[in-house]
Design an enzyme around this catalytic site. Sequence first.
Site, PDB file in Angstrom:
ATOM      1  CG  ASP A  10      -9.987  -5.891 -12.291  1.00 14.00           C
ATOM      2  OD1 ASP A  10      -9.143  -5.431 -13.083  1.00 14.00           O
ATOM      3  OD2 ASP A  10     -10.359  -5.295 -11.270  1.00 14.00           O
ATOM      4  CD  GLU A  31      -8.905  -4.822  -7.021  1.00  6.24           C
ATOM      5  OE1 GLU A  31      -9.926  -5.258  -7.576  1.00  6.24           O
ATOM      6  OE2 GLU A  31      -8.908  -4.352  -5.866  1.00  6.24           O
ATOM      7  CE  LYS A  39      -9.261  -2.321 -12.315  1.00  7.52           C
ATOM      8  NZ  LYS A  39      -9.530  -2.716 -10.951  1.00  7.52           N
ATOM      9  CE  LYS A  72     -11.890  -2.351  -4.517  1.00  7.47           C
ATOM     10  NZ  LYS A  72     -11.319  -3.721  -4.421  1.00  7.47           N
ATOM     11  CB  VAL A 126     -15.724  -9.584 -12.638  1.00  6.30           C
ATOM     12  CG1 VAL A 126     -16.489 -10.543 -13.526  1.00  6.30           C
ATOM     13  CG2 VAL A 126     -14.263  -9.995 -12.552  1.00  6.30           C
ATOM     14  CB  THR A 127     -17.646  -7.411  -9.340  1.00  7.04           C
ATOM     15  OG1 THR A 127     -17.242  -6.291  -8.543  1.00  7.04           O
ATOM     16  CG2 THR A 127     -16.934  -8.645  -8.852  1.00  7.04           C
ATOM     17  CB  CYS A 172     -13.190  -3.221 -10.823  1.00  4.75           C
ATOM     18  SG  CYS A 172     -12.275  -3.348  -9.270  1.00  4.75           S
ATOM     19  CD  GLN A 217     -30.543  10.941 -13.300  1.00  9.75           C
ATOM     20  OE1 GLN A 217     -30.633  12.160 -13.206  1.00  9.75           O
ATOM     21  NE2 GLN A 217     -29.843  10.187 -12.477  1.00  9.75           N
TER      22      GLN A 217
HETATM   23  C1  C5J Z   1     -13.244  -5.925  -8.739  1.00 14.39           C
HETATM   24  C2  C5J Z   1     -13.460  -6.091  -6.361  1.00 14.39           C
HETATM   25  N1  C5J Z   1     -12.447  -6.259  -9.755  1.00 14.39           N
HETATM   26  N2  C5J Z   1     -14.740  -6.411  -6.400  1.00 14.39           N
HETATM   27  N3  C5J Z   1     -12.720  -6.011  -7.486  1.00 14.39           N
HETATM   28  O1  C5J Z   1     -14.385  -5.578  -8.919  1.00 14.39           O
HETATM   29  O2  C5J Z   1     -12.930  -5.887  -5.297  1.00 14.39           O
END
Ligand code: C5J
Length: 225
Positions: A23, A71, A128, A131, A156-157, A161, A201
Amino acid sequence: MPIDAQPFAFGLDFPRAALVIIDMQRDFVEPGGFGETLGNDVSLLQAIVPACAAVLRAWRAAGGVVVHTREAHRPDLSDCPPAKRLRGKPSLRIGDVGPMGRILIAGEPGNQIIDALAPAPGELVIDKPGKGAFYATGLHERLQALGVTQLVFMGVTTEVCVQTSMREANDRGYDALLLEDCTESYFPHFKAAAIEMIRAQGAIVGWTAPSQALLAALPQAAVRA
Ligand code: C5J
């Protein structure tokens, strides 16, 4: 070949690995886009672009598989999970008209990947609606067809995602490595927490490493591939 990673070395099997860039779209990264309109400081996200571009260049030079995600939703929002419409900030929601066209709608200017990381011909581009990169995309089947078993993540972020996609990948049997300086959040403490969670872990979700550790190994990968 071993990549110096946490919580322990990641054994990169380059011919069976793909670079997945999550993204890196204008609406999240550029000033004047959706992210900034929501009150976020996009300079945090812009700061990772040079490191991402360096990895992408090296990965391409080594002949590796590259996957870009966006996204993105259909214009009629028929593929948009309800939570995204119902629980976003009321000021601006997916499908609303934003500064770079309709927010997170396929084909709109803001929905495109930033120029610095633009997909090259032949690379996979996955739209997509969730997320995660695996939900309702067919990505798993496409990776299986290519014999891919390892995924190296940037984008990101971190806590939304990227982390969701890594968890989906982990559950599907992929070894997942996150490049720490090639991912970012609008909230630095969320990034730090996500990185810790991923490698907790004994690599419960996957591994993390600085991009330099991968770059150091890629010339060898190119020779062996
Ligand atoms: C992504 C979002 N790409 N934060 N989207 O992380 O909504």
